[in-house]
Design an enzyme around this catalytic site. Structure first.
Site, PDB file in Angstrom:
ATOM      1  N   GLU A 252       0.893  -1.165   0.000  1.00 54.13           N
ATOM      2  CA  GLU A 252       0.000   0.000   0.000  1.00 54.13           C
ATOM      3  C   GLU A 252       0.931   1.215   0.000  1.00 54.13           C
ATOM      4  OE1 GLU A 252      -1.582   2.954   0.796  1.00 54.13           O
ATOM      5  OE2 GLU A 252      -2.286   2.325   2.773  1.00 54.13           O
ATOM      6  N   CYS A 286      -2.155   8.912   2.672  1.00 52.59           N
ATOM      7  CA  CYS A 286      -1.891   8.515   1.279  1.00 52.59           C
ATOM      8  C   CYS A 286      -3.088   8.828   0.377  1.00 52.59           C
ATOM      9  CB  CYS A 286      -1.505   7.048   1.199  1.00 52.59           C
ATOM     10  SG  CYS A 286      -2.647   5.991   2.086  1.00 52.59           S
TER      11      CYS A 286
END
Ligand code: NAD
Length: 492
Positions: A252, A286
């Protein structure tokens, strides 16, 4: 502010159900004050070997524990986290800087990840494939083995929770390296699992020098999954290392989220809401909305409202209840943000808000709004990972989608519109793992989350989240034993 160093726990490793200290330690700083708040124990080879041996024993027990029992222990740990939230939250604020209310929400979010995956643990169904009479093909999922997990510093509790939840719900054991700058969040999780009765060795928590730990753990035969959240460059490095032993990875990685603001929405309300959301976690998310592509008709009103709300964000120590945005988490972010703003300014971008940091201690950086940023500015390609927003005009939806897709990232993307036709075009056109319409929320426990392109590989959460921690086994079962010695297998 009423908080003292005593709110911050004494830092320890957690291996084989034991809390351990080490000779080597590193300082942990409060980003709001730059004061030392704790000493991080640094795991060496001996501790990592102990963690591997413990995780092996833990895997033997846990993989054979009924999913229903696994789920009960995970749910118990989640409820302990919820109960302890008021005690846990200040330590997250102290090590990461985020406002207390966001730290409290993070604890709840971590608990939600555990609760969701505990449910999924009981629904890891296999299936039977219809075939010829007399033969049965069944396909089952088994826990993969020991997981090496690596969690970053932007969410000290909920990021480790994602990895631990997926691994434990699937029946795996895990060695988690939490971020060296924010170790307390993961320690609170380990303590909750210890108190919930998790067998020894199933969850092991280490800290230390990241490259030393990853380069020792990942090549080990016993590690069967590598799960990492962090920057794309480190993700690529760890993926290459894992490839040498054919170990699957869950990655990720970075994003640079586009937000497309269509001309059928209220630009003032959308601008104000977006600016407030940009300040969440000081932009160190993010999925943080970063590249705002606003249709020309709405551009000026949107940019003005955005900049006004950005200037009004109350920045301060996260332990002060009035604070809306804390500092960024470390001095590296300050240096990176300064350089990106300077470069954009030099290339002709307009600075509508922020841009210069205040004097005094602490890693404070205001919400900064850049408008009319040229494509050759570094910030148009590099993830700022801080409270920095770009607002650029676009002609129409096609123009917006082309610009949104122009980067090698594809994690979160957002659109604001009332039109179903626009939503349809965004859904078909946007290259991202997660597209959110009329909301800047991108990641909740019940749906899968992850990226495409350089934003990563695999999904966490949702029904898909446990798949990466399991291996598929196919069983071909012929009902009658037939010992006819033919080479081809065909009947004569
Ligand atoms: P970095 O790339 O050095 O580190 C990112 C994370 O990876 C940290 O948690 C670190 O402990 C870990 N790490 C670094 N080298 C490692 C190694 N060899 N083995 C194992 N783990 C390793 O940079 P940074 O300054 O900490 O963060 C900067 C960038 O990281 C940001 O710009 C952002 O793109 C990215 N980041 C992303 C997330 C996310 O949620 N996807 C979280 C934190 C950081």
């Amino acid at each position: 502010m009423g908080q003292t160093m005593t709110d911050y726990p004494a830092l320890q490793l957690f291996i084989d159900n034991q809390w351990r200290t080490t000779r080597e330690t590193l300082p942990v700083l409060n980003p709001a004050t730059e004061e030392e708040i704790g000493r991080l124990p640094v795991a060496g080879r001996a501790e990592l070997d102990d963690a591997l041996a413990a995780a092996e024993r833990g895997f033997r027990i846990w993989s054979r524990t009924a999913p229903r029992i696994r789920a009960q222990i995970i749910m118990k740990a989640a409820s302990l986290l919820r109960e302890r939230g008021p005690q846990i939250a200040p330590s997250i604020t102290m090590e990461n800087g985020k406002p207390l209310v966001q730290a409290s929400m993070e604890v709840i979010r971590g608990a939600e990840f555990f609760e969701w995956d505990a449910g999924e643990a009981q629904r890891l169904y296999g299936h039977i494939v219809p075939s010829m009479p007399g033969i049965r093909y069944s396909v089952i999922r088994e826990p993969a083995g020991i997981v090496a997990g690596f969690a970053p510093w932007n969410f000290p509790l909920s990021q480790p929770a994602r990895k631990i939840a997926g691994a434990l719900a699937s029946g795996c054991s895990i060695i988690l390296k939490a971020a060296e700058e924010t170790p307390a969040g993961a320690m609170h999780i380990a303590r909750a699992f210890q108190d919930a009765g998790l067998p020894a060795g199933v969850l092991n928590l280490v800290f230390g020098h990241p490259a030393e730990i990853s380069s020792y753990l990942i090549p080990q035969d016993r590690i069967r999954v590598v799960a990492f959240t962090g920057s794309t460059s480190v993700g690529i490095h760890l993926t290459e290392m894992a490839a040498r032993s054919m170990t699957p990875v869950l990655m990720e990685l970075g994003g640079h989220a586009p937000v497309i603001v269509c001309d059928d929405v209220d630009p003032v309300a959308a601008g104000r809401m977006s600016a407030a959301r940009k300040a969440r976690n000081s932009g160190q998310v993010c999925t943080s909305p970063t590249r705002f592509f606003v249709m020309e008709r709405n551009f000026d009103a949107f940019a003005k409202a955005f900049a006004e709300r950005a200037r009004a964000v109350r920045m301060g120590n996260g332990l002060d209840p009035a604070t809306e945005m804390g500092p960024v988490a470390n001095h590296r972010r300050i240096a990176a943000l300064d350089a990106l703003v300077e470069d954009a300014r030099a290339k002709g971008a307009r600075v509508l808000a922020g841009g210069t940091r205040p004097n005094g201690p602490g890693y404070f950086f205001p919400v900064t709004v850049l408008a009319d940023v040229p494509d050759d500015a570094r910030v148009m390609r590099e993830e700022p990972f801080g409270p920095l927003a770009i607002i650029n005009p676009v002609r129409d939806l096609d123009d917006a989608i082309t610009r949104a897709n122009a980067l090698p990232f594809g994690l979160a993307a957002y659109g604001f519109t009332h039109s179903a036709a626009n939503v349809d075009r965004l859904t078909a056109g946007i290259e991202a793992g997660n597209l959110s319409i009329n909301t800047l929320e991108a990641s909740v426990a019940e749906v899968p989350f992850g990226g495409v392109k350089f934003s990563g590989h695999g999904r966490e959460g949702g029904a898909e989240g446990l798949h990466h921690y399991t291996v598929v086994k196919t069983i071909s079962h012929k009902m009658e034993l037939d010992l006819e010695p033919t080479v081809s297998g065909a009947k004569p």
